[in-house]
Every structure is written in C-alpha cells, then in structure tokens.
Write a protein that holds these residues in place. Structure first.
Motif, PDB file in Angstrom:
ATOM      1  N   GLN A   5      88.739  65.106 -64.054  1.00 14.37           N
ATOM      2  CA  GLN A   5      89.733  65.601 -64.999  1.00 14.37           C
ATOM      3  C   GLN A   5      91.165  65.430 -64.482  1.00 14.37           C
ATOM      4  O   GLN A   5      92.118  65.742 -65.195  1.00 14.37           O
ATOM      5  CB  GLN A   5      89.454  67.069 -65.317  1.00 14.37           C
ATOM      6  CG  GLN A   5      88.146  67.278 -66.064  1.00 14.37           C
ATOM      7  CD  GLN A   5      87.916  68.724 -66.463  1.00 14.37           C
ATOM      8  OE1 GLN A   5      88.836  69.542 -66.475  1.00 14.37           O
ATOM      9  NE2 GLN A   5      86.669  69.060 -66.773  1.00 14.37           N
ATOM     10  N   THR A   6      91.315  64.974 -63.260  1.00 15.96           N
ATOM     11  CA  THR A   6      92.653  64.720 -62.715  1.00 15.96           C
ATOM     12  C   THR A   6      93.229  63.472 -63.372  1.00 15.96           C
ATOM     13  O   THR A   6      92.544  62.454 -63.481  1.00 15.96           O
ATOM     14  CB  THR A   6      92.588  64.523 -61.194  1.00 15.96           C
ATOM     15  OG1 THR A   6      91.921  65.638 -60.593  1.00 15.96           O
ATOM     16  CG2 THR A   6      93.974  64.387 -60.604  1.00 15.96           C
ATOM     17  N   ALA A   7      94.471  63.540 -63.790  1.00 13.35           N
ATOM     18  CA  ALA A   7      95.113  62.387 -64.426  1.00 13.35           C
ATOM     19  C   ALA A   7      95.129  61.203 -63.461  1.00 13.35           C
ATOM     20  O   ALA A   7      95.277  61.372 -62.251  1.00 13.35           O
ATOM     21  CB  ALA A   7      96.535  62.746 -64.853  1.00 13.35           C
ATOM     22  N   GLU A   8      94.989  60.001 -64.022  1.00  7.23           N
ATOM     23  CA  GLU A   8      94.882  58.804 -63.189  1.00  7.23           C
ATOM     24  C   GLU A   8      96.051  58.648 -62.210  1.00  7.23           C
ATOM     25  O   GLU A   8      95.820  58.363 -61.022  1.00  7.23           O
ATOM     26  CB  GLU A   8      94.762  57.560 -64.080  1.00  7.23           C
ATOM     27  CG  GLU A   8      94.617  56.247 -63.335  1.00  7.23           C
ATOM     28  CD  GLU A   8      93.298  56.097 -62.599  1.00  7.23           C
ATOM     29  OE1 GLU A   8      93.184  55.189 -61.759  1.00  7.23           O
ATOM     30  OE2 GLU A   8      92.365  56.899 -62.862  1.00  7.23           O
ATOM     31  N   PRO A   9      97.310  58.822 -62.611  1.00  7.08           N
ATOM     32  CA  PRO A   9      98.403  58.704 -61.622  1.00  7.08           C
ATOM     33  C   PRO A   9      98.272  59.715 -60.489  1.00  7.08           C
ATOM     34  O   PRO A   9      98.561  59.406 -59.332  1.00  7.08           O
ATOM     35  CB  PRO A   9      99.665  58.950 -62.460  1.00  7.08           C
ATOM     36  CG  PRO A   9      99.264  58.630 -63.866  1.00  7.08           C
ATOM     37  CD  PRO A   9      97.833  59.042 -63.978  1.00  7.08           C
ATOM     38  N   ASP A  10      97.818  60.935 -60.821  1.00  7.14           N
ATOM     39  CA  ASP A  10      97.649  61.960 -59.789  1.00  7.14           C
ATOM     40  C   ASP A  10      96.490  61.617 -58.864  1.00  7.14           C
ATOM     41  O   ASP A  10      96.537  61.899 -57.657  1.00  7.14           O
ATOM     42  CB  ASP A  10      97.420  63.331 -60.433  1.00  7.14           C
ATOM     43  CG  ASP A  10      98.635  63.823 -61.206  1.00  7.14           C
ATOM     44  OD1 ASP A  10      99.763  63.392 -60.878  1.00  7.14           O
ATOM     45  OD2 ASP A  10      98.461  64.617 -62.148  1.00  7.14           O
ATOM     46  N   ARG A  11      95.434  61.020 -59.414  1.00  6.13           N
ATOM     47  CA  ARG A  11      94.316  60.608 -58.569  1.00  6.13           C
ATOM     48  C   ARG A  11      94.751  59.531 -57.582  1.00  6.13           C
ATOM     49  O   ARG A  11      94.417  59.582 -56.396  1.00  6.13           O
ATOM     50  CB  ARG A  11      93.152  60.097 -59.437  1.00  6.13           C
ATOM     51  CG  ARG A  11      92.466  61.173 -60.234  1.00  6.13           C
ATOM     52  CD  ARG A  11      91.434  60.631 -61.190  1.00  6.13           C
ATOM     53  NE  ARG A  11      90.246  60.117 -60.505  1.00  6.13           N
ATOM     54  CZ  ARG A  11      89.132  59.786 -61.138  1.00  6.13           C
ATOM     55  NH1 ARG A  11      89.057  59.890 -62.445  1.00  6.13           N
ATOM     56  NH2 ARG A  11      88.095  59.331 -60.468  1.00  6.13           N
TER      57      ARG A  11
END
Length: 715
Positions: free
Chosen positions: A294-300
C-alpha cells in the motif's frame, strides 16, 4: 534469430570455459573470479548444447551470472537478445545495472515505461539490446502479446525465467501470470535455450517446473537439465526468541535492534503492523521506514534506496519487499510473526548475508500468526459456481467485458476475480483482449481435487513452520529439509547449535511502554467517496462520485482488526463463537478515550445507532451509553428491513455486490430527529465502508449537517 543463423566458433571445452570466465570477471569486476562447477555446467548446456535447464541454488550463489555470461557468449555467436521474465521492477533495476557493468546492454518493458516501448523495440530490431527484461504480467497484455511477443520469440537467443517457483501452483508464491510462460516456451523456434532459476523449490516444485520446461510439450523430463545445489547459507545465524505478547516482542526489538549488524529488514505479517512497529522504533530513535504493497511507488523506491545506502537502520516491511530486492551487505532479517511455511521463510531470510560473512536472522513468533495464515488460506481458488458464473457472463456478452463490469455480476472482490481470470486465461477458457475479457468457448474442467491437494500441502507447510519454532534441533537443517535438500545437516551457527545467543527477556519498563503505545486506541475510518461501477446491472441507481452533501465525514474505530495491540481483543469480540452482549469494559474505556481525543467538528448533537444483525445488544447499549456520556439525545436508529443473515465471506465480495446488499437494507426510523443536526453514528464494526456510506446518505438526505461514524473495529 533461429539456430541456423547462429555462427558458432569451434572451441574445445577449455577454451569455452576460459571465454566464459572472462565475461564473469567483467561482470563482477574481479580478475580472480572463477565459475563454480555447476555454473559452468549450466552455461555449457545453454551455449554449446542449446538445452533447457532448471537451476535450484541458494540465494547469493550466482544464478544471474549464469544468464549474463551465457548472454554475452550467445551474442558473440550472433544470437538474438536474451528475454528475462522477472517478477518485480526492483529486480529489473538491479539486473540492468549488473548487466551494464559487463558491457551487456539491457532494457525493460513494464507498466512504468509505456512511452518507451516502441523505441525499445526499434533498438532490439537494430541489435542494440542484449537483454530485455519483462514482467510476467506483460506476457498477456494484449498489445505486448499480439504485437511484440511474436517478434521477440522469433528473434530471441535465450529465455530466462527468474524466480521460477512462481510457475508452480505448489510453490509458496504461485502467480497465475507465470503460467503463461509455458505458452511462450512452446512457441520458441527450435534450438533456443531456456534457463529457469530459483532459490526456493522443494522436490515437488522442482519436478513441476522442470515438466513445464519440457521441449516436447508432453511433460517429459529427459530434455531438461536439473541442477539442484546445497542450500546451506553459511553466513546466516538463525534464532527464535519466544515472547508472550506483542508488547514484549516490540520491546525486545527496540532493545536489540541497535545491536544487530549493519542495516536490515523487519518483516511483519500485516500492513497495520508495519506502521505500528515503525512508529515505535522511530520513538526510540531509530531511522526506519514502513514499506508495504500500500506504500506509494515513489515512497517505496525512496525507502529501498535509503536501505541500499544505509541511511536507515531497517525497513519495516510486509512480504512486498521480497523477490527482487538485492542488498549484498544486508546484515539482518527479523520477523515479527512467522510466514506460513519454511519455504517462504527461507526465501525471505535469504535477503540477508549475501556479501558479508555473518548476518543475524531472528524470528519473534506470535500466537496471532495462525489467524493471519488462516485468512490468506481462505483466499484460495474460488468455488466452482463462481467460476461457472464468470464463464456464463462472458459467454453471453456481445464483446469484451472489463473487470469492473464483471464485478456486479460475479460475487468476488477484484483481486480474486482477476486472479481467477488469469488462471482461466492460461487454461484457454478465456482470453484477455482490448477492452477486457472474452470467453473462448473451449471446454474447461474445475480441478477440485488438485485445489484440495494444494490446500492440504499448505497445511503441512504451516505445521512445519510451527515445528521450526519449537524444534530443539538445528534450525538451518530444518529449513533445508523442508526444501528437500539431500545435504541437510547441522549448521553449527544457529541458537540451537550454539552459534548465536540472544536475550529472551525484556526490561519490564520497556514492555510496559510498548504496551501503552500499542494500546493507544483510535484509528481513522476513511469515508467512501465514489460509488462502484456497473450498479445499474444490479438495479441500483447510484453511480459516479458521491456528492459531498451525502458523504460521511472521516470516522474513528478503536483499532484495526489486524493491529498488534487492540487487535486481539476486537478479533475475539467478533469471533463467530462469541455471543452478543455488552461491550467489555476495557473496550468501553478505549472508545471513550477515542471520543475525547477525536473531537469531531461540528460537535455531534445526537446519537444514531445502526441496527446490527449479529450484535444488536452491543450496538444498542453502546449507543445509549455514549449518548449519556456526551449528554446528547439517542435520537434515532437505522432499522434493519431485512432480518436474514448477511452472506458469509462478505468481506471477500466486491464493492458492487456489497453495496447492492446494503443499499435497501436500512430505514431511518425518525428522520425529523436528525434534520439540522450533527450525528454521531454508532456501529459495531466496518469491513468495507459501504454500510456506513449508505447510512450516511440516509442521514444526510434526511437533513443531517454532518455524520461522524464511530465503530469498535475497522476490518
């Protein structure tokens, strides 16, 4: 490029191996690098004999070196580019960087670079791409499958299937998209070599994957080279620390994380747990980040980079951080909660210790682990009547049907519906095309016996994981035996072998502080803002965005059902065997604390209760008690018009079906009592948010100025 087009220099085995080791040295940047014997056997089979091979070797053994060296040698002989099917973008990024070091030009085709596809295809046609990495999902993207794939299969010089255990539905991480690889292999020109690699395959999975690699198509194994190696990981020091409560486990982690070598991963079983654990560790001064699907792709990507560069002590992650993440100096892996099988556990702990002499691997098991296992086990292949219904809907349609338009007609949530469609696609019963899915009309058999055998296998794996926790014997030996490693033996490095000693106690004050943090009640309940697609097919006249004047405000729950703190109590409260009754005193205090800290605006003027089928006494008394506590009227109820029980497994239904079941289920008994007033709406729990959305709409249409939902449990 076909085999007849390849110009093969005549070299003896010594010259061929010397050439291979020259490529290896450029790949790893070391002049003393030499191939392992099995690496050479695999490369020789691919380059000289054009065979199909399956390599089952431990993480860090050097499986990627096999296909990069083979690629360089095949390209030197005029072969087309290598196609690597990889499961995760992180793996692709790491492998492209590795390939470039060896002068191998790599590119990737995935959902994040759609605008580059044509340019990449042009580079392939011009011979400027040596390696093309694709995700298994691309294999059935209509554009890629129909336009690009035929060109690739005709021109490829080598096909690599990475993380090949995903091909087998006996594997711990089966993915339907991987089953399309068999179709890809069947369409390859004669003489194109194929390599499949994995670190986590027991004997059953190994045989299943090898059969699917068979050139002949009749699942014969005499044309597949299988290389299974020793699965020991000499850098890993395994331990289990049994502690009685989530608070004790969290306290142990906060006390001991700083002493673990380097940086690493803390695995949790649920998304909610990653957030709670990361928050607790940050409060103790650790640089950590939560990471999940559920973490946004940029944050991942930012979190992965922070771990790779040692700017964080750990990522607190679900299994979303797994295959594809490669950090050779990862110093530890800790699990707060056990995965459901030793095979999955071996795969996850294999992230550690690839490029260091010693790494610590710690399991902190919990009593609640089995509840999580049971939940995921419930998401098995859908029942036959749901599959038949899907085929019927597609068969009756005039053209393609999208997944959102299937949802009103098939009672499965989107994740399970898409998984089922992928399996049906591989089996030939449906086909994905532009605009959705179509039925092929081909006969299809529901293989219930096989699904039951897979389920039984999962139960055996769970039992083996529990045995891992309690075994007095060697822990690495236990994992290796679970993977059918014939060389399994005592490692001399784990806690039971005397090679790792960890404290199994915690400071009482630290445990109490962890308990206080975990038992702090109150989590947001997000309101629904969009009606599901296709409701007209269910005779429901709702569509598009929910008007702001008909929405609920953000609500509150005491806890998520998966939380480490209150989660155990709310799961017990809503267990099937727990009778309806007054809310337990600890939860009463918790909900009062939530109200005091929440302070919704505008302040509620009245209390309204949702009549509950399963917990009518609990909701009635809770609403009445809160009205007295707040000094406001208990003004109205949303009465149940349909007293039949809600369908079992409702949380696994899709949004359209859930909404259809509740849209006409309630009636507001005193509309005048809420007009012009702010409402505190009381229910026992929310699973999907649709009941609260319908209730809020009733209340807002009756003139309520605001609706603030308050429930005991979210999920």
């Amino acid at each position: 490029m076909t085999e007849t087009q390849v110009q093969e220099p005549q070299l003896d085995d010594g010259s061929l191996r010397a050439e291979a080791e020259g490529h290896l040295r450029r790949l790893v940047g070391r002049d003393d690098a030499r191939l392992r014997d099995d690496q050479w056997v695999a490369i020789e089979a691919l380059v000289r004999d054009r065979r199909r091979a399956l390599v089952v070797q431990r993480t860090g053994w050097g499986k990627s070196a096999v296909y990069f060296v083979a690629t360089a040698m095949l390209r030197a002989r005029g072969a087309g580019p290598t196609v690597i099917v990889s499961p995760l973008l992180a793996l692709m990024r790491n492998q492209i960087a590795a390939a470039e070091r060896a002068g191998i030009h790599a590119a990737t085709v995935n959902s994040s670079n759609l605008g580059e596809w044509e340019e990449i295809y042009d580079r392939i046609a011009a011979g400027a791409v040596d390696v093309l990495l694709v995700s298994p999902e691309r294999l059935n993207n209509p554009d890629f499958r129909d336009r690009a794939l035929p060109r690739l299969t005709a021109a490829t010089g080598l096909v690599v299937v990475d993380e090949a255990h995903c091909v087998s539905d006996w594997g711990h991480d089966f993915r339907p998209d991987y089953r399309r690889i068999r179709t890809l292999l069947a369409e390859l020109p004669s003489g194109v070599p194929v390599l499949a690699t994995t670190a986590t395959a027991n004997e059953r999975v190994t045989m299943d994957v090898a059969e699917q690699l068979s050139v002949s198509g009749d699942r014969r194994l005499d044309d597949v080279l299988v290389l299974r190696g020793d699965l020991d990981r000499t850098s890993l020091h395994l331990a289990v620390v049994p502690l009685p409560t989530p608070a004790a486990r969290l306290a142990w982690l906060a006390e001991n994380l700083g002493g673990l070598p380097g940086s690493g991963i803390v695995y949790c079983l649920t998304v909610a747990a990653t957030e709670q654990v990361a928050e607790h560790l940050r409060a103790h001064g650790y640089e950590v980040a939560a990471y999940s699907g559920q973490t946004a792709e940029p944050d991942r990507l930012a979190a992965e980079e922070a771990l790779l560069t040692n700017r964080v002590k750990a990522l607190v992650a679900t299994s979303a951080l797994g295959m594809g993440f490669d950090k050779p100096d990862l110093g530890f892996v800790v699990h707060l909660g056990a995965p459901p099988s030793p095979i999955a556990y071996y795969q996850q702990v294999g992230r550690a210790g690839r490029g260091v002499e010693r790494a610590s691997v710690v399991l902190l098991p919990g009593r609640e682990d089995r509840e999580v296992w049971d939940y995921f086990a419930s998401l098995a292949f859908p029942a036959e009547h749901l599959v038949r219904r899907t085929l019927e809907v597609l068969g009756e349609a005039d053209g393609p049907v999208s997944t959102p338009m299937l949802e009103p007609r098939v009672d499965l949530n989107r994740t399970r519906l898409e998984m089922m469609l992928k399996v049906l696609d591989v089996d030939g019963a449906v086909r994905r095309v532009r605009g959705g899915w179509v039925a092929t009309g081909q006969p299809w058999v529901y293989d219930e016996e096989r699904y039951e055998r897979v389920t039984a296998t999962r139960r055996v794996e769970q039992r083996s994981m529990l045995d891992y926790v309690t075994t007095p014997g060697c822990r690495m030996e236990h994992l290796r035996r679970a993977l059918d490693d014939p060389g399994a033996a005592r490692c001399g490095r784990c806690d039971n072998c005397g090679g790792l000693s960890l404290s199994t106690s915690v400071v009482e004050a630290d445990a109490e502080a962890a308990r206080a943090r975990l038992m702090r009640p109150g989590v947001p309940v997000a309101p629904r803002k969009q009606w599901p697609s296709g409701m007209a097919a269910l005779s429901v006249d709702l569509s598009g965005r929910i008007p702001a004047e008909e929405q609920a405000a953000e609500g509150r729950a005491v806890a998520n059902a998966t939380d480490l703190g209150w989660g155990e109590q709310v799961r017990a409260l809503f267990a099937a065997e727990t009778p309806d009754g007054e809310l337990p005193t600890p939860l009463k205090h918790a909900i009062v604390q939530v109200l005091r800290e929440w302070r919704p605006e505008p302040r509620p003027d009245v209390v309204v209760a949702m009549e509950s089928y399963s917990h009518p006494l609990l909701v009635e008394q809770l609403a009445s008690g809160l009205a007295t506590f707040l000094g406001i009227p208990f003004a109205a109820r949303l009465e149940l018009l349909d007293q039949s029980p809600p369908p079992s497994g409702d949380a696994e239904s899709n949004s359209a079906q859930r909404l259809a079941r509740v849209v006409a289920r309630y009636r507001l008994d005193a509309a005048d009592a809420v007009a012009g007033r702010s409402v505190l709406l009381i229910d026992d729990r929310t699973l999907t948010g649709w009941t609260l959305a319908v209730a809020a709409r009733h209340l807002r249409l009756a003139g309520a100025t605001a609706v603030h939902p308050l429930v005991v449990a979210n999920g």
